[in-house]
Structures are given as C-alpha cells and as structure tokens.
Enzyme design. Structure first.
Site, PDB file in Angstrom:
ATOM      1  CG  ASP A   2     -14.180  23.992  90.715  1.00  0.00           C
ATOM      2  OD1 ASP A   2     -14.538  23.534  91.812  1.00  0.00           O
ATOM      3  OD2 ASP A   2     -13.263  24.845  90.609  1.00  0.00           O
ATOM      4  N   GLY A  11      -5.639  18.748  86.922  1.00  0.00           N
ATOM      5  CA  GLY A  11      -4.263  19.052  86.547  1.00  0.00           C
ATOM      6  C   GLY A  11      -3.236  18.182  87.220  1.00  0.00           C
TER       7      GLY A  11
END
Length: 498
Positions: free
Chosen positions: A251, A420
């Site tokens: 990721d 995030g």
C-alpha cells in the site's frame, strides 16, 4: 476519447491494517474530461473492518473474511450498472503471507505481524547470517516482524509441507485469477529480495532455512495478471474477461504513486496506522551508515527505490481511542485534537518506535509507564495524552526526514503528507513546525489513487509516473502548512528522544 463517453472505471481493492474498501476510480487525462480538463474521481463502493482474531494464543488475520468482503465490493460495483470495471487492482499491508499446499489450498490462516511468535527470532537469525550480510543484499530495515523472521519462526514441518508462499495481496490475486506470482514492490519488504539484482535471494533464503522453491515468480506493477476465474465472475456478476492488474501491491508503494509532487526535491509521509517517512531514489543506499540508522530500500513503481523508515504512526492514537471507548469516555477525535492543541507544549514526549508500543493494548497506560521510566510528567487526561502522541510523532518525523536527506544526499524542500493523517490539522502543522519545511497535506486517498493510476496506465489512459502525479495535483484537494515557531525548541525536543 470522446467527451460523450463515460470515463473508464478501475476497481481498487485497498485493505489496510484496520479496514478495507473497494473503490471505483474514474480517470481521464489531458483535455478529455467532460469539462475539458483531466478527471480523477473516486467513489467508495464498499467499506469493511479488518479485525484480527486470536486463536490458541496466536493472532491471525481473518483472510477468508477479507476475501469475502472484497468479492462483495466487486459485486456492488457490478450491480451499480454500466459495463463493469476495466480492471481490478489489489493493495494491502506488507510482510504477512499464506502458505499453500500441493493442491494450492491455504495451509492455515496467515499470522498477524503483531503476533509475539517472532520475539527473539531476529537475534537467532543473526547468529546464522550477520546483519551486515542481510543488509548488503536486501537493504531492508530490521524489523522483528519482517517476513524472513516470521518464516524462521514457522514450524519446520509446515514449511517442508508447503508448495508455495504468497504475500497477502498476491494471495487475494491468486484467488481471483488462479495465477501465482509475487508483485515486486511487496516482495521487496520480505528481507528475502535482492535489491541489487531485482530477484529473490535464494542464497539468503537457504541460509535462514527457507526452501527457495516457496518463493513465487516475480511480476512488475502494471502487469496484467489474468482474467477472473469463472467462480469469481459468477459470485460478483462481473464479466469473466475482466483482468486483474498488478499494481504497487504494497500500500505504501501505491501511496507514493499518489503523491502530488513535481520533481524529486520532496519527502513523503504516508501516514496511517504506520507512518512511512522517506524519499524517492533511483538506486538503493546500502552503506553501513544507512544500516545503522535502520533505513529501508523498498522497490517502488517503475523501478524506483522507496528509501524510508517506518515510524509507529497513528496506531498509538487508534489504540488509545479504543481503550477510552471501552471505558465509556468521550472519543470524538476532532474535539480531542482541538483540546490537545490547547495543552502545554513539550510537557511529555515518547519515542513512538519503542517496542512497548508495538503490540495491541492499553496505550494510555503504556505512555504512563514510558513517562515514569524517563522521569517525565505523566499525562493525565485524554487531551494531554493526544498532545503527547501527536507532538512525539512530529519529533520523530523531524528526526527521520533529516536523516533520510543526509543519508541519501538529497534535498528536501517540501514534505507531502498523504493518507488518513493528512486530515489531522494538528499533526500537519506540528510536522511543518518540527521540520521547518512546508507540509502539503493530501490526498487522503493516496493509496487508492496510486492503485487506480497504475491500472489506468496499463489501459493506456496515462503514460508516465510524472503524468500520474500531475493528474493527482490537478484534481485533488490539497492544503499547505507553513512552518511557525522556533527550531531551537524542536531541536531540544529531539535531543530528549535521542
């Protein structure tokens, strides 16, 4: 492409350490969008939790549950109408794996990297293979949960009975397509990959007791792996020829593709459960100084090197919030962050990378233990604890950004904070203040964007990594934080954690 035609849809299966989702990405380049400009739009189709399960004292991933949720997301995407996705790409966290038997079936649920089975294993491996040899070959940061140490902790009988090993995104890709392989960006996190040659180090595998035949063939990001199997097509309602494309399946590799940077004079912080702090290079840095500083050389898209260091990101905050929720305390994070901004600065600091904070558990209590051990005031309230965590992360980022620039010989004039954490205004501002460098926050969905854009390139919509980043910068909301305050104060804070 005619402006009357809808843009192609790319399905990104993006699974992190605490949650996963299936996202539909629509991409047009140049002047082909409906408004005459480029487009990069993401729509969340399905979101699901990623909850580990402890069975007989071992912490496992619920891999079958995650696969089922991925299929459900693809089913929802297919049911939304249209012609279905042009392709599908998968990215997840790194290092964990599943073993397959001779029939291609899973030998057992993959073990979670936070499980205690690797305690002490690194030193056992070093007794056989010196760390200098390992780093010279792999260039990888020494972390207790790297794949090499997990495999060294495996039961010998299990390894000998296995026919192959697949990292988590490769395992999910195998179930979708029936094709076995290892995508290179994730393979490079195992500490079994030779970063100099671009292949598996079978010599290193043999020296640590890993049968080399377990290591699957390597594939590059952008490779079309194959079409969906008939049973997956039936379960999702998608067309059987729908291809699965190998993206940057680690990721962080996808997140770095989604950094809206121009040129190379930047550092990135991919901030979520973990914070990956680094720069992008053409060649690995394999010096003794790099090894001692514990920096890693992971492969990126287009053969780049992600020269970085893992910092224990928002995990400590996430676990603290979980504990407070269980105690019935208020856990509205925006409110906690506003209150934390008003707390006294630099009262208490922790080293986020202290092993104390790696396993799940009562982080507020562990912070108290750390502060008591280091003769600091113990933060008593949730806002004070949040201030301690965020400020400590900013100090850790400062230390890491400065080290990565010195060790790699690069210039850093901007920090791109993606993921995030880019929504956390206090963290972004304190990071700019700590590093003395402007921080560009966003995009939040950098990982999904990188996943989608590699698929888009495989479909011929975009061409280069630079074009991908220009597209991201032109279409995604970004915010710049300018440094404030006195660098001498941050230098003193950094010395406290030395």
């Amino acid at each position: 492409m005619s402006t009357s035609q809808p843009p192609p849809v790319f399905a990104a299966i993006d699974i992190g350490a605490s949650s996963g989702r299936v996202i539909a990405g629509r991409v047009t380049a140049g002047g082909t969008g409906a408004s005459g400009g480029p487009t990069l739009d993401l729509t969340e189709v399905h979101r699901f939790p990623n909850r580990p399960v402890r069975v007989r004292e071992t912490l496992h991933w619920d891999i079958l549950g995650l696969y089922g949720e991925a299929l459900e997301g693809l089913r929802k995407l297919g049911a939304a109408g249209g012609t279905g996705p042009t392709s599908i790409g998968i990215d997840t966290w790194a290092v964990d794996y599943g073993l397959l038997d001779a029939w291609g079936d899973l030998l057992g649920n993959p073990v979670h990297y936070r499980d205690s089975r690797t305690d002490g294993v690194m030193d056992r491996v070093f007794a056989t293979v010196p760390p200098t040899d390992i780093y010279r070959t792999t260039g990888l940061q020494f972390l207790t949960f790297n794949t090499i140490y997990q495999l060294a902790a495996e039961q010998r009988a299990r390894l000998e009975s296995a026919s192959g090993l697949l990292l988590i995104p490769d395992l999910l890709t195998y179930w979708l397509t029936g094709r076995i392989g290892a995508e290179r960006t994730n393979a490079s996190t195992t500490q079994l990959y030779d970063v100099r040659t671009g292949g598996w180090s079978t010599d290193l595998a043999e020296r640590v007791g890993v049968p080399p035949h377990l290591l699957p063939p390597l594939r590059d990001p952008g490779t079309v792996v194959g079409p969906l199997t008939a049973d997956v097509a039936d379960a999702t309602g998608l067309a059987p020829p729908t291809p699965v494309v190998a993206v940057g399946s680690h990721d962080t590799a996808s997140a770095v593709v989604g950094v809206p940077a121009r040129g190379r004079d930047f550092a990135y912080i991919s901030c979520g459960t973990w914070s990956l702090v680094g720069v992008e290079l053409d060649k690995p840095v394999l010096t003794d100084e790099s090894r001692v500083a514990n920096f890693t050389n992971e492969v990126g898209v287009d053969g780049t090197i992600r020269y970085l260091r893992n910092v224990m990101g928002l995990w400590i905050l996430q676990e603290s919030v979980r504990v407070w929720q269980a105690r019935g305390l208020s856990t509205d994070l925006p409110t906690l962050l506003e209150q934390a901004a008003c707390e006294p600065a630099f009262r208490s600091l922790i080293d986020p990378d202290d092993p104390l904070f790696l396993p799940p558990g009562d982080m507020p209590q562990r912070i108290a233990e750390y502060c008591a051990r280091t003769d600091q005031p113990i933060p008593q309230s949730p806002p004070a604890i949040v201030r301690c965590i965020i400020e400590s992360l900013a100090v850790a980022y400062r230390r890491t950004v400065r080290s990565v620039a010195d060790l790699s010989g690069t210039t850093v004039d901007t920090i791109h904070l993606v993921g995030g954490g880019s929504r956390n205004e206090l963290l972004c501002q304190l990071t700019a203040d700590a590093c003395g460098i402007p921080v560009v926050a966003g995009p939040v969905e950098a990982t999904a964007i990188g996943n989608v854009l590699v698929q888009a390139r495989a479909a011929g919509v975009v061409e280069t990594l630079a074009e991908m980043r220009e597209l991201t910068a032109a279409t995604q909301p970004l915010r710049t934080y300018t440094p404030t305050g006195n660098q001498a104060v941050w230098e003193a804070a950094e010395r406290r954690l030395a």
